[in-house]
Design an enzyme around this catalytic site. Structure first.
Site, PDB file in Angstrom:
ATOM      1  CG  HIS A 374      -1.968  -1.002   1.252  1.00  0.00           C
ATOM      2  ND1 HIS A 374      -3.226  -0.836   0.737  1.00  0.00           N
ATOM      3  CD2 HIS A 374      -1.930  -2.259   1.748  1.00  0.00           C
ATOM      4  CE1 HIS A 374      -3.931  -1.944   0.926  1.00  0.00           C
ATOM      5  NE2 HIS A 374      -3.159  -2.825   1.535  1.00  0.00           N
ATOM      6  CE  LYS A 565      -7.074  13.383   0.093  1.00  0.00           C
ATOM      7  NZ  LYS A 565      -7.171  12.139  -0.649  1.00  0.00           N
ATOM      8  NE  ARG A 566      -4.087   9.831   9.763  1.00  0.00           N
ATOM      9  CZ  ARG A 566      -3.522   8.900  10.525  1.00  0.00           C
ATOM     10  NH1 ARG A 566      -4.011   7.681  10.561  1.00  0.00           N
ATOM     11  NH2 ARG A 566      -2.471   9.183  11.275  1.00  0.00           N
ATOM     12  CE  LYS A 571      -2.888  10.554   2.883  1.00  0.00           C
ATOM     13  NZ  LYS A 571      -3.577   9.617   1.958  1.00  0.00           N
ATOM     14  CB  THR A 673     -10.450   4.361  -1.156  1.00  0.00           C
ATOM     15  OG1 THR A 673      -9.926   4.756   0.113  1.00  0.00           O
ATOM     16  CG2 THR A 673      -9.735   3.115  -1.634  1.00  0.00           C
ATOM     17  CE  LYS A 677     -14.278   5.279   0.857  1.00  0.00           C
ATOM     18  NZ  LYS A 677     -13.392   5.420   2.035  1.00  0.00           N
TER      19      LYS A 677
HETATM   20  O1  BZD Z   1      -3.952   2.554   1.609  1.00  0.00           O
HETATM   21  C1  BZD Z   1      -3.326   3.743   2.055  1.00  0.00           C
HETATM   22  C2  BZD Z   1      -2.701   4.453   0.880  1.00  0.00           C
HETATM   23  O2  BZD Z   1      -2.020   5.604   1.316  1.00  0.00           O
HETATM   24  C3  BZD Z   1      -3.813   4.833  -0.098  1.00  0.00           C
HETATM   25  O3  BZD Z   1      -3.278   5.422  -1.231  1.00  0.00           O
HETATM   26  C4  BZD Z   1      -4.590   3.583  -0.477  1.00  0.00           C
HETATM   27  O4  BZD Z   1      -5.727   3.928  -1.209  1.00  0.00           O
HETATM   28  C5  BZD Z   1      -5.045   2.821   0.758  1.00  0.00           C
HETATM   29  C6  BZD Z   1      -5.699   1.517   0.422  1.00  0.00           C
HETATM   30  O5  BZD Z   1      -4.918   0.788  -0.467  1.00  0.00           O
HETATM   31  N1  BZD Z   1      -2.383   3.408   3.105  1.00  0.00           N
HETATM   32  C7  BZD Z   1      -2.755   3.463   4.373  1.00  0.00           C
HETATM   33  O6  BZD Z   1      -3.875   3.797   4.689  1.00  0.00           O
HETATM   34  N2  BZD Z   1      -1.830   3.076   5.302  1.00  0.00           N
HETATM   35  C8  BZD Z   1      -2.075   2.991   6.611  1.00  0.00           C
HETATM   36  O7  BZD Z   1      -3.130   3.319   7.107  1.00  0.00           O
HETATM   37  C9  BZD Z   1      -0.990   2.474   7.505  1.00  0.00           C
HETATM   38  C10 BZD Z   1      -1.333   2.033   8.748  1.00  0.00           C
HETATM   39  C11 BZD Z   1      -0.353   1.558   9.591  1.00  0.00           C
HETATM   40  C12 BZD Z   1       0.969   1.532   9.185  1.00  0.00           C
HETATM   41  C13 BZD Z   1       1.307   1.990   7.939  1.00  0.00           C
HETATM   42  C14 BZD Z   1       0.326   2.469   7.084  1.00  0.00           C
END
Ligand code: BZD
Length: 828
Positions: A374, A565-566, A571, A673, A677
């Protein structure tokens, strides 16, 4: 009503429960029965929370019938089962999802209304299960729902955190983290399975046992042991067709209080072990883009991996003689590297516990596992110091060395890899104080490795996994993410769902790609008006929420321009804020122009230890305070930061957006994602050529999405050239003035130096290409302003977005995984 749940076929010859009636009359009676006998209240005394509990129990009974049937079917049919191992499941509320998927929304609404109770208000009281950080955890939740909806026997395996993702408050503009307590009032959706508990060991020693005439064996004697206890939650598929299980592990001490110590008067000492065990599943790590690095995190990873594998093996041996055919009966998907230690653990279980030879064990392991990546961000890739790994998991460390030796041998012998290539593929990073690389472990231990969008998958081949890709050229494939249309369209946006049903009939509810039938209606003025009216109502609802929570009035007639988003530098919420400031300047300087009114809405959490991200939140709030109180811009520009972004809030926000901000530095967002949405709900996207935006462009067409900025290749090129923002800033007065305002304290008069670092990073480095992309972003926003003035055009594009997003359903993603990787499900 014809939606009676089928009676259970449990295959045991036991009497099956009678079919349940689902008319409002019956439901009302059953809800009152639960209220009386389970909650202990009369309808007259009952408060809204009691109605929630009673309603949940009535729905739960209906699910249980189906659940038992699905579990029995999976067990007896011998069909291949898919296990999704994920440290995170960001499921949100479950009641509405269950009611909708059982097709009971109207009868339940009617049943409650007989007692003057409003279903919508009752649903709001359910706590939001936030067992995840963001996209990765939410993807796991969408995938669980889609597996149930596409009739795949899927099992989710994860951790039952006592405290999920923290609650965010904003105090004086800054993020404050508070503990989250989703289990405070109990959880009616989970079933504790005391009988399903496994021992998990840590530490200790490995000894070699050499018995005469037999090969040497390794025996691991852990120094500590804890119990993993299962808690099961049913996951209901669309129309209740299949109910799958999400099994979350809770850590408990083997001996709750060491009785010897307790009896001898050492009350504190007796509790130490117990606290240590329970600590494993107490809290979700809140960092989504930095490896957590602490021992407790590795303990969590191993704890849930080992428990899940032991459970899978037990299930397998229930119906099979031995584990040789494990890969024919189970597929295990590793959601990122968090469960990657599973590769070594399955090898240990196969060899040390079940007596398989190395070569056969390796074959079984590789055929069983597959791995989803990811992120390519180097700071997020997991690697563990060898000394820590060895101390906590000595046997697994030995196995990793042995796997590594085999892979290196293969690379040298079959591909002629030289030392530098070997160093790149090695499971051990020798350059960094010696560390175990979890990405490499997951890769070599899997038969399929996938990225989550087309671009991301290509970049995986070129960057992080370049050499492993040369060694195993068929292993990497793409599986573009998707989102479940049940939650993100039907439940979140009932107004739009009704409108679409009215326009093209209900077939799209069962096959979301049929929503394409809506496309020609983009040219129908009357339809566009109805479409716009639904959006308007959703915006009013969000405006009310903003008014109530934040005492800020926003005009639903303005463009709702939303980035949720985060919070992360890549971002680029900062880019969005700078644009807001530049716009603010322009409106003040040229009040006579015909400005398009905008509301810029932000929400999202920063990892508690991520200082820059917290600064960005602070800045958004400072800018909001200044702009919103300036009468010079009136209703032309508002900025809002909504605290505590979570799944439930997203369900209100997504349907209310006109414009979706997907503006990451190209090459860095694996997929996204939220982009899907928003567009499904008729928002236009302003975005870079990054992640799944690239595929969205292909599906909605270039006239219906607003792409700007550097490509991934150009970003990589500039980074090689040691690009900085200084010369760009010098040439762009709009950008320079906005940055000057920030760094001179216009938005933080009480602390003028607050944002010095944030701004000086742009001058000296501009790592995230904020300056490099500013002008293109600004220009694209102004094109959107102009487009808004032509509502016919705007709404036509919005309709095209909704109509053309069916492909981004997680049903499609799951069918691709099932077909290409798992070889499981109805079409296998
Ligand atoms: O995963 C995200 C990516 O940043 C997105 O681009 C992607 O759409 C989604 C789903 O594939 N990654 C995360 O959300 N990662 C984490 O939340 C995470 C959690 C713990 C440790 C490291 C990463």
């Amino acid at each position: 009503m014809t939606n009676e749940v089928d009676s259970a076929l449990d295959g045991t010859g036991a009497p099956t429960p009678a079919p349940r009636k689902n008319d409002p009359e019956t439901l009302a009676r059953q809800i009152v029965e639960k209220l009386t006998y389970s909650v202990g209240k009369t309808p007259a005394e009952a408060r809204r929370y009691d109605w929630l509990e009673a309603t949940t129990l009535v729905i739960r009974d209906r699910i249980i019938d189906q659940w038992m049937e699905s579990s029995q079917r999976a067990k007896t049919s011998g069909e291949k089962r898919v296990c999704y191992l994920s440290m995170e499941f960001l499921i949100g509320r479950l009641l509405r999802d269950a009611i909708n998927n059982l097709n009971l929304t109207e009868p339940i609404r009617e049943a409650l209304s007989r007692y003057g109770v409003d279903l919508d208000l009752v649903e709001l009281l359910e706590p939001d299960a936030a067992l995840g950080n963001g996209g990765l955890g939410r993807l796991a939740a969408c995938f669980m729902e889609s597996m149930a909806s596409t009739d795949i026997p899927g099992f989710g395996y994860g951790i039952r955190y006592v405290h999920g993702f923290f609650r965010q408050e904003i105090a004086d503009g800054a993020q404050v983290e508070l503990p989250e307590t989703w289990l405070a009032h109990g959880n009616p959706w989970e079933f504790e399975r005391r009988e399903l508990a496994y021992e998990i060991g840590f530490g200790g020693k490995v000894t070699t046992i050499q018995e005469p005439g037999r090969p040497a064996r390794q025996v691991w004697r852990p120094a500590e042991r804890v119990l993993a206890v299962a808690y099961d939650t049913p996951i209901v598929g669309w129309r209740g067709r299949r109910v799958n299980t999400l099994r979350l592990w809770s850590a408990q001490p083997l001996d709750p209080i060491l009785l010897d110590a307790f009896n001898s008067g050492d009350h504190i000492g007796a509790l130490v072990e117990s606290n240590k065990a329970e600590a494993i599943t107490r809290i979700l790590y809140p960092a989504d883009s930095h490896q957590a690095g602490q021992e407790l995190r590795l303990r969590q990873e191993y704890f849930f991996s080992s428990a899940s594998l032991q459970d899978i093996i037990r299930r397998h041996l229930h119906a099979n003689e031995n584990l040789s055919n494990l890969a024919d009966k189970f597929s295990i998907q590793l959601n990122d590297t968090h469960p990657a230690v599973s590769v070594a653990e399955l090898m240990r279980l196969l060899i040390d516990v079940h007596g398989h030879e190395w070569a056969e064990a390796w074959e079984i392991t590789r055929n069983t596992f597959s791995y989803t990546n990811h992120t390519l961000l180097p700071e997020a890739l997991e690697h563990w110091p060898i000394h820590l790994f060895e101390r906590l998991l000595p046997r697994q460390m030995q196995i990793i060395y042995a796997i590594n030796a085999g892979v290196i041998r293969e690379a040298a012998q079959e591909k002629g890899f030289d030392d530098s290539k070997i160093a790149a593929i090695s499971l051990i990073d020798e350059g960094n104080g010696r560390r175990v690389r979890m990405g490499q472990l997951a890769f070599v231990g899997s038969h399929a490795v996938n990225g989550v969008s087309a671009l991301h998958t290509e970049l995986m081949k070129e960057t992080v996994f370049h050499h492993l890709h040369l060694l195993y050229p068929d292993r990497i494939e793409n599986k573009t993410n998707g989102v479940t249309p049940r939650r993100w369209l039907m439940q979140a946006n009932p107004g739009l769902t009704d409108l679409v049903t009215d326009a093209i009939g209900p077939a799209f509810l069962d096959d979301i790609e049929k929503i394409a039938d809506l496309d020609p209606l983009a040219d129908d003025a009357a339809f566009r008006e109805r479409f716009a009216a639904v959006k308007r109502r959703n915006k009013e609802q969000l405006a009310n929420l903003i008014g109530e929570r934040m005492a800020t009035q926003v005009d639903p007639g303005a463009i709702f321009d939303i980035q949720v988003k985060r919070i992360h530098e890549y971002k680029r919420q900062f880019l969005n804020i700078i644009e807001a400031i530049a716009l603010y300047d322009q409106i003040r300087s040229h009040p006579e122009r015909d400005w398009t009114p905008r509301v810029k809405i932000f929400a999202g959490k920063a990892a508690p230890s991520y200082a820059q991200a917290k600064q960005i939140i602070h800045l958004a709030n400072d800018v909001a305070r200044t702009i919103n109180s300036d009468p010079a811009v009136r209703d032309l520009l508002k900025v809002v930061f909504i605290p505590n972004y979570n799944v439930s809030l997203a369900e209100i926000i997504m349907p209310a957006a006109d414009l979706s901000e997907q503006i990451s530095t190209a090459g860095l967002e694996a997929s996204g994602t939220g982009n899907m949405k928003f567009a499904m709900n008729g928002a236009l996207t302003i975005g870079t050529l990054d992640g799944a935006n690239v595929e969205m462009l292909e599906h909605v067409g270039e006239d219906n999405i607003f792409i700007f900025g550097l490509t991934a290749e150009e970003v990589a090129q500039r980074r090689r050239e040691a690009h900085s923002g200084r010369s760009i800033i010098a040439e762009l007065p709009l950008l320079r003035e906005a940055l000057d305002a920030i760094s001179s304290g216009v938005f933080s008069p009480e602390d003028p130096a607050r944002y010095h670092d944030l701004v000086s990073n742009l001058y000296n480095n501009d790592w995230w290409m904020t300056c490099a992309d500013f002008q293109a972003y600004w220009d694209t926003q102004r094109r959107l302003d102009a487009l808004w003035q032509d509502q016919d055009e705007w709404q036509a594009k919005a309709v095209h977005n909704t109509a053309r997003m069916g492909w981004f359903s997680s049903d499609r993603s799951i069918r691709e995984y099932a077909r290409d990787i798992w070889k499981a499900g109805p079409d296998a």
